[in-house]
Design a protein around this motif. Structure first.
Motif, PDB file in Angstrom:
ATOM      1  N   LYS A  68      -1.726  -1.630  -3.390  1.00 36.12           N
ATOM      2  CA  LYS A  68      -2.783  -1.003  -2.901  1.00 36.12           C
ATOM      3  C   LYS A  68      -3.448  -0.557  -4.029  1.00 36.12           C
ATOM      4  N   ILE A  69      -4.800  -0.659  -4.485  1.00 38.27           N
ATOM      5  CA  ILE A  69      -5.698  -0.279  -5.573  1.00 38.27           C
ATOM      6  C   ILE A  69      -6.375   0.770  -5.124  1.00 38.27           C
ATOM      7  N   ASP A  70      -6.301   2.125  -5.826  1.00 42.63           N
ATOM      8  CA  ASP A  70      -7.248   3.217  -5.674  1.00 42.63           C
ATOM      9  C   ASP A  70      -8.643   2.780  -6.198  1.00 42.63           C
ATOM     10  N   GLN A  71      -9.468   3.449  -5.379  1.00 45.33           N
ATOM     11  CA  GLN A  71     -11.061   3.029  -5.894  1.00 45.33           C
ATOM     12  C   GLN A  71     -11.266   3.467  -7.345  1.00 45.33           C
ATOM     13  N   LYS A  72     -10.372   4.451  -7.779  1.00 52.42           N
ATOM     14  CA  LYS A  72     -10.616   4.790  -9.313  1.00 52.42           C
ATOM     15  C   LYS A  72     -10.028   3.910 -10.027  1.00 52.42           C
ATOM     16  N   ASP A  73      -9.193   3.025  -9.726  1.00 55.00           N
ATOM     17  CA  ASP A  73      -8.634   2.036 -10.768  1.00 55.00           C
ATOM     18  C   ASP A  73      -9.272   0.820 -10.465  1.00 55.00           C
ATOM     19  N   VAL A  78      -8.527  -6.771 -14.142  1.00 51.37           N
ATOM     20  CA  VAL A  78      -8.786  -7.752 -15.136  1.00 51.37           C
ATOM     21  C   VAL A  78      -8.760  -9.191 -14.566  1.00 51.37           C
ATOM     22  N   SER A  79      -9.724 -10.221 -14.695  1.00 49.00           N
ATOM     23  CA  SER A  79      -9.635 -11.576 -14.408  1.00 49.00           C
ATOM     24  C   SER A  79      -9.607 -12.472 -15.203  1.00 49.00           C
ATOM     25  N   LEU A  99      -4.004  -5.334 -12.890  1.00 45.69           N
ATOM     26  CA  LEU A  99      -4.431  -4.102 -12.946  1.00 45.69           C
ATOM     27  C   LEU A  99      -3.530  -3.693 -14.302  1.00 45.69           C
ATOM     28  N   GLU A 100      -4.666  -3.220 -15.488  1.00 41.91           N
ATOM     29  CA  GLU A 100      -4.234  -3.003 -16.539  1.00 41.91           C
ATOM     30  C   GLU A 100      -4.133  -1.585 -16.876  1.00 41.91           C
ATOM     31  N   GLU A 101      -3.016  -0.981 -17.154  1.00 41.61           N
ATOM     32  CA  GLU A 101      -2.973   0.504 -17.319  1.00 41.61           C
ATOM     33  C   GLU A 101      -2.293   0.485 -18.854  1.00 41.61           C
ATOM     34  N   LEU A 107       0.425  -7.821 -11.499  1.00 42.61           N
ATOM     35  CA  LEU A 107      -0.346  -8.739 -11.161  1.00 42.61           C
ATOM     36  C   LEU A 107      -0.804  -8.596  -9.764  1.00 42.61           C
ATOM     37  N   LEU A 108      -1.846  -8.859  -9.482  1.00 43.20           N
ATOM     38  CA  LEU A 108      -2.715  -8.605  -7.900  1.00 43.20           C
ATOM     39  C   LEU A 108      -2.581  -9.930  -7.387  1.00 43.20           C
TER      40      LEU A 108
END
Length: 171
Positions: A68-73, A78-79, A99-101, A107-108
């Protein structure tokens, strides 16, 4: 080699359909010559290949994360589209969203596709792994299976493995 295989496969498909059309116009006379047995063998192989042909479903080739991805993230997603293999007949490309942190990537979804002149080949995408190394570069590993078909019948199965880094992080 890929181009030669594609041309051989295309020529055999054209020959098969030409023989089918000739069979309708000449009937049994088609088999009454010195090539009759070879024509029968080509017909049998062609019919079996056409009946057994099953296209690999593209939905089976996709990896989709349950994360699950938070709105802030959302701005950290990255595509990437990366060409893995480019030859004279077709090319294989990696498509991934992650998702890059600061210290890791998640990997989504991801998959590898084949496009171009693809006659005689089937592609099934395998595992895709994306990581961040100590230097901060995003690396990938991707696997897949390339099936070499002749008139729809699998002749050879080739395992493919690709690895590398994304040169710069696209946004």
């Amino acid at each position: 080699m890929y181009l030669i295989w594609t041309l051989i496969n295309t020529a055999l498909v054209i020959l098969f359909w030409a023989l089918v059309l000739t069979l309708f116009s000449k009937g049994k006379k088609l088999f009454d010559n010195k090539y009759g047995n070879a024509i029968i063998v080509l017909f049998v192989i062609g019919v079996i290949g056409m009946l057994s042909f099953k296209e690999i479903d593209a939905k089976e080739n996709r990896y989709v994360s349950k994360t699950k991805i938070d709105q802030k993230d959302r701005d950290k997603i990255v595509s990437v589209n990366k060409r893995l293999e480019n030859n004279s007949a077709f090319h294989i490309s990696l498509h991934a969203r992650y998702l890059e942190e600061a210290d890791k990537v998640t990997l989504l979804n991801g998959y590898a596709t084949r496009s171009g002149f693809t006659s005689g080949f089937q592609w099934k995408s395998g595992a895709i792994v994306i990581n961040k190394n100590k230097a901060g570069e995003v690396t990938y590993q991707a696997t897949g299976i390339l099936k070499w078909n002749l008139l729809g019948i699998n002749i050879y199965t080739e395992s493919k493995y690709y690895e590398g880094t994304f040169e710069e992080t696209p946004r």
